[in-house]
Structure formats: structure tokens, C-alpha cells
Design a protein around this motif. Structure first.
Motif, short mmCIF file in Angstrom:
data_model
loop_
_atom_site.label_atom_id
_atom_site.label_comp_id
_atom_site.label_asym_id
_atom_site.label_seq_id
_atom_site.Cartn_x
_atom_site.Cartn_y
_atom_site.Cartn_z
N VAL A 1 0.98 -1.12 -0.03
CA VAL A 1 -0.02 -0.24 -0.10
C VAL A 1 0.93 1.25 0.08
N LEU A 2 0.86 2.02 -1.23
CA LEU A 2 1.90 3.00 -1.28
C LEU A 2 1.39 4.47 -1.01
N LYS A 3 0.03 4.74 -1.23
CA LYS A 3 -0.44 6.10 -0.89
C LYS A 3 -1.86 5.95 -0.73
N ALA A 4 -2.20 7.01 0.02
CA ALA A 4 -3.64 7.27 0.31
C ALA A 4 -4.77 7.04 -0.70
N GLU A 5 -4.54 7.35 -1.63
CA GLU A 5 -5.50 7.11 -2.98
C GLU A 5 -5.81 5.61 -2.89
N ALA A 6 -5.04 4.80 -2.71
CA ALA A 6 -5.21 3.48 -3.11
C ALA A 6 -6.48 2.90 -1.90
N LEU A 7 -6.70 3.65 -0.79
CA LEU A 7 -7.80 3.30 0.00
C LEU A 7 -8.93 3.95 -0.14
N TYR A 8 -8.97 4.97 -0.96
CA TYR A 8 -10.09 5.85 -1.09
C TYR A 8 -11.45 4.68 -1.82
N PRO A 9 -12.43 4.42 -1.13
CA PRO A 9 -13.60 3.76 -1.30
C PRO A 9 -14.15 3.99 -2.71
N ASP A 10 -14.21 5.33 -3.11
CA ASP A 10 -14.78 5.59 -4.44
C ASP A 10 -14.04 5.69 -5.42
N LYS A 11 -12.66 4.91 -5.35
CA LYS A 11 -11.68 5.19 -6.59
C LYS A 11 -11.32 3.56 -6.79
N PRO A 12 -11.14 2.98 -8.02
CA PRO A 12 -10.81 1.82 -8.14
C PRO A 12 -9.20 1.55 -8.08
N SER A 13 -9.04 0.57 -6.98
CA SER A 13 -7.55 0.21 -6.91
C SER A 13 -7.42 -1.30 -6.38
N ASN A 14 -6.23 -1.69 -6.41
CA ASN A 14 -6.12 -3.13 -6.01
C ASN A 14 -6.35 -3.21 -4.52
N VAL A 15 -6.00 -2.31 -3.68
CA VAL A 15 -6.23 -2.35 -2.20
C VAL A 15 -7.81 -2.39 -2.14
N LYS A 16 -8.46 -1.64 -2.60
CA LYS A 16 -9.85 -1.50 -2.44
C LYS A 16 -10.33 -3.00 -2.77
N THR A 17 -9.80 -3.67 -4.06
CA THR A 17 -10.36 -5.06 -4.36
C THR A 17 -10.13 -6.02 -3.47
N HIS A 18 -8.86 -5.93 -2.80
CA HIS A 18 -8.76 -6.87 -1.96
C HIS A 18 -9.47 -6.87 -0.62
N LEU A 19 -9.49 -5.60 -0.08
CA LEU A 19 -10.41 -5.38 1.02
C LEU A 19 -11.95 -5.77 1.10
N GLU A 20 -12.42 -5.58 -0.12
CA GLU A 20 -13.78 -5.96 -0.30
C GLU A 20 -13.89 -7.51 -0.49
N ALA A 21 -12.90 -8.14 -0.99
CA ALA A 21 -13.03 -9.62 -1.07
C ALA A 21 -12.77 -10.46 0.24
N ALA B 1 2.30 8.55 8.95
CA ALA B 1 3.35 9.22 8.17
C ALA B 1 2.73 9.52 6.97
N ASP B 2 1.59 9.52 6.64
CA ASP B 2 1.08 9.95 5.10
C ASP B 2 0.69 11.28 5.43
N THR B 3 1.19 11.94 4.30
CA THR B 3 0.67 13.42 4.25
C THR B 3 -0.65 13.85 3.79
N ASP B 4 -1.48 12.97 3.25
CA ASP B 4 -2.85 13.11 2.93
C ASP B 4 -3.75 13.55 4.13
#
Length: 422
Positions: free
Chosen positions: A310-330, A351-354
Motif C-alpha cells: 500500500v503506497l499511497k492514500a489514494e489506494a484506500l479511497y472507497p470511491d476510486k478503483p484500486s488493488n487495495v480496495k479490491t482485496h479489502l472488499e474480497a 506518516a502519510d501527508t494526505d
């Protein structure tokens, strides 16, 4: 502060020794606990210091001097002259000066004489706890290292064979020949190299519990040999409790970064360890977020899942497609009824600046909390909102994100900034 490296570490140790005589007495041993031998000249210098530190005792015996402190010796043979027999003789004399070594790491560019291997077995066979054997850069098609050689280290706990080449593997696979046994190995590190998996299939490892299976990047894109992996699972899967699948990386870089080449190479499918009957006692599974999504296979015993990369905050946004979101939903309690924890390995929320990451992460935390599952960041922090409290003038303050760290075996939580009463 600079990133810690072996060079900076040795400089720090040298500074500690030079502070004063009292510090020298305490810190001197740190200089010798981990010996790294990279060239013949370095080997000669280390041997000279070890021999010079010996002293005659009143009883007539000779003290070990600095040789009593080394617990880990690491050998590299990339420098000129390391293929000379004199270099190997110097190495063996260093080994003789250091009887308390418990971890041996070797990166061998050249075939080793049988006499040298036999000497290592006789010297460290009864005592070694950790062994890393790297032959990936060898100039010949095989070496003299056989499964029988590995089985001489009967007290091994950790065995790293990511870059093992070896020989006599086909002969060792003969079912009429008893498997070499390492009765105490609990942690095994392998790669998807065919020889690495084959030697693991040859060895008998009755106490194996933890497996790390790596993909080593070469000039070509490696293929995952699932037939060898399934053979390994068939033999050792029943004893596995933890499986870690690191992000693909070059053999000299064990930790992944954001390089796209590491994400496009074929990954090991985590599903292969979750198949029915494959690893029935598996408790923990860690894999990269760039892996294929988990298929809907039920595993009744899995309790911890780790997501790497998980490299950046955008990967965790629930309204944006990402590998992280796909795995968490599975990940659902229907598939893993005993699941207790999900962790974003290596990713720290604080440590994330978002600016929105704490709220986003807490959104996921609350989603899994409804199913009795804790979602933790890479630091093991469970992020929650604080309860609103009444201010001095009776005004309710706003909720703010607050990190809670699980510190008790029963899973109870205390705030990070909590201070116990005196």
C-alpha cells in the motif's frame, strides 16, 4: 536522519567504542557480533585482529579474545581473489576463532571444494541455528552442496535457500532413499527457482511453521512453477502456520519499492495456500496488493491477513478503483469465519501527508469492525474516533481521529499517549 545502512551501523559502533573506557568495555563486543567478509584483504585483517586478541590464561589455556563475540558471519565472494584456496583457508581459520557463531550467510560465486564444505559441517554442524546459502551467481552448473550437507546442521531453526543450486537433487528424490531430516527448522525462506523448491521437497522438516516464498527478478520475467509449489504444499502444507509472499524484487534487494517492473511480473497466487486441504492449520497469510484478488474459497482457520505494497492514500479511497480496495472488499467473514486482523504491512497512517487519510482509514476500520475484525496499519495501530467530550463551557468538542494500540493478549486497547498511574 539518514537511512540505516551497514556502513552507517559500523560507524556508529566505532563512535561508541571511542567515547570513553567505560563505553568501550560495553560497546566493543558490538563491533564483532556481526562479521562481514567481502574480500581476501578484509578476511586477512579480521583474522589478524582475532588472533592478536588472544591471551594466555593462568591455567595454561588460551582465551578466545574477540573471537568469543561473533554470532553471525556473512561471506561474499564477489571480489577478486575470493576463488583462491588461500581465501577459503583464511575463512576456515576465522571460523575456528569464532566457536559461538549461530548464523552463517554465504554468497558463493565459485564452486566450493568438498574439503571446505566438510570442514564447515564438522565445525558448525552441531551448533548453527541459522543458515543462508546463496549460489545463484555460481559460474558452474552445479556445486558440491548436496541435501546431505544441509542435513548435517541438525540444530538449524532458520534456513534460507532462495538462491540454492546444489546437486544430486534427482538422486535424493528417489523414494527408496530416506529423506534428509532437519528436525528443528521452523522458518524456511525459498524462492520460485526450481532448485529452491526441489530441495525443500527433498528435505524432511517436521517442525516447519513459517514459510517465506519470494519471486526473484532476473533479466527475464520468471514464471511461477505451480507444480513444484503444490508438491511442496502436499508435503509440508499441513504444518504451515504462517505464509509470507513478498513483492517480487531483485535478489540483492529484499525489500520492495514502487518500481512498476515489480508489479507487472507474475505473482504467486495466494489462493494456492487457501485451497481446500492445502494448509488446514494456516493462521497468517501476507501477500502484495498487486497479486490477483482472492477467489471465494473458505478457510476455516485463517485469523490474520497482511497486505503489502500500500503506497499511497489514494489506494484506500472507497470511491476510486484500486488493488487495495479490491482485496479489502474480497475479505469477508463468510470466507474466513475466524479472521481477527487485517494489517497494511509497511504502510503507516500517521506518516502519510494526505489530510483525509485518517478519516478514510477509519471508514474501513468501522466497516470491518461490524464483523469483529480489526484493521490495523503497518505500525499495529487501530485508528478510531474519540468520543465527544464536554468542554469547560458545556460545548461538545468535535470528534478527532485517535490511534489505539493493542498491547494485551486478550486484544484490549489503550491510547498511544496513555500514561499509567504512578
Amino acid at each position: 536522519m539518514a537511512t540505516n545502512t551497514p556502513v552507517l551501523a559500523i560507524r556508529t559502533k566505532l563512535v561508541l567504542v571511542l567515547v570513553c573506557k567505560s563505553w568501550r568495555v560495553v560497546a566493543e563486543r558490538f563491533l564483532y557480533e556481526h562479521l562481514v567478509i567481502r574480500s581476501p584483504s578484509r578476511a586477512n585483517a579480521i583474522l589478524g585482529v582475532l588472533l592478536a586478541s588472544r591471551r594466555a590464561l593462568p591455567s595454561g589455556e588460551v582465551s578466545l579474545g574477540y573471537g568469543r563475540w561473533p554470532v553471525h558471519i556473512e561471506v561474499f565472494t564477489h571480489a577478486r581473489g575470493t576463488n583462491d584456496i588461500q581465501f577459503l583457508q583464511t575463512l576456515f581459520r576465522i571460523f575456528q576463532c569464532c566457536p559461538n557463531v549461530r548464523n552463517l550467510s554465504g554468497s558463493w560465486m565459485h564452486p566450493l571444494p568438498n574439503e571446505f564444505l566438510s570442514a564447515i559441517s564438522q565445525l558448525y554442524g552441531p551448533t548453527l541455528h541459522g543458515l543462508c546459502w546463496n549460489e545463484v551467481n555460481t559460474t558452474s552448473t552445479f556445486t558440491s552442496v548436496t541435501p546431505k550437507f544441509l542435513s548435517t546442521f541438525q540444530l538449524l531453526r532458520v534456513l534460507d535457500l532462495r538462491h540454492y543450486v546444489g546437486c544430486e537433487l534427482a538422486q535424493s528424490m528417489d523414494p527408496s532413499i530416506p529423506w534428509p531430516t532437519l528436525p528443528h527448522v521452523t522458518d524456511l525462506i525459498l524462492s520460485t527457482r526450481q532448485e529452491s523448491l526441489q530441495i525443500a521437497n527433498v528435505l524432511s522438516l517436521p517442525r516447519l511453521r513459517n514459510l517465506t516464498l519470494c519471486i526473484i527478478l532476473h533479466d527475464f520475467k520468471p514464471r511461477v512453477p505451480y507444480h513444484e509449489i503444490r508438491k511442496f504444499i502436499e508435503k509440508h502444507g499441513h504444518s504451515l502456520i504462517s505464509v509470507d509472499l513478498p513483492t517480487p524484487a531483485p535478489h540483492l534487494e529484499p525489500e520492495p519499492d514502487s518500481s512498476s517492473s515489480r508489479h507487472t511480473v507474475e505473482h504467486i497466487r495466494p489462493d494456492v495456500f487457501l485451497e481446500c486441504g492445502a494448509c488446514p492449520n494456516l493462521v497468517s497469510l501476507v501477500f502484495p496488493v498487486t497479486s490477483e484478488p482472492l477467489s471465494p474459497q473458505v478457510h476455516p482457520n485463517l485469523r490474520r491477513i497482511g497486505l503489502r505494497g500500500v503506497l499511497k492514500a489514494e489506494a484506500l479511497y472507497p470511491d476510486k478503483p484500486s488493488n487495495v480496495k479490491t482485496h479489502l472488499e474480497a475479505i469477508t467473514p463468510k470466507l474466513y469465519p475466524r479472521l481477527q486482523e487485517i494489517r497494511t504491512v509497511g504502510y503507516l497512517v500517521d506518516a502519510d501527508t494526505d489530510k483525509l487519510i485518517k478519516d478514510i482509514f477509519i471508514w474501513w476500520v468501522e466497516k470491518f469492525e461490524d464483523h469483529g475484525i480489526n484493521l490495523l496499519d503497518g505500525e499495529g495501530v487501530l485508528w478510531l474516533y474519540t468520543d465527544p467530550v464536554e468542554g469547560a463551557e458545556g460545548v461538545m468538542t468535535d470528534n478527532k481521529p485517535k490511534g489505539l494500540v493493542p498491547i494485551h493478549a486478550d486484544g484490549s486497547l489503550i491510547p498511544i499517549n496513555h500514561k499509567p498511574n504512578a
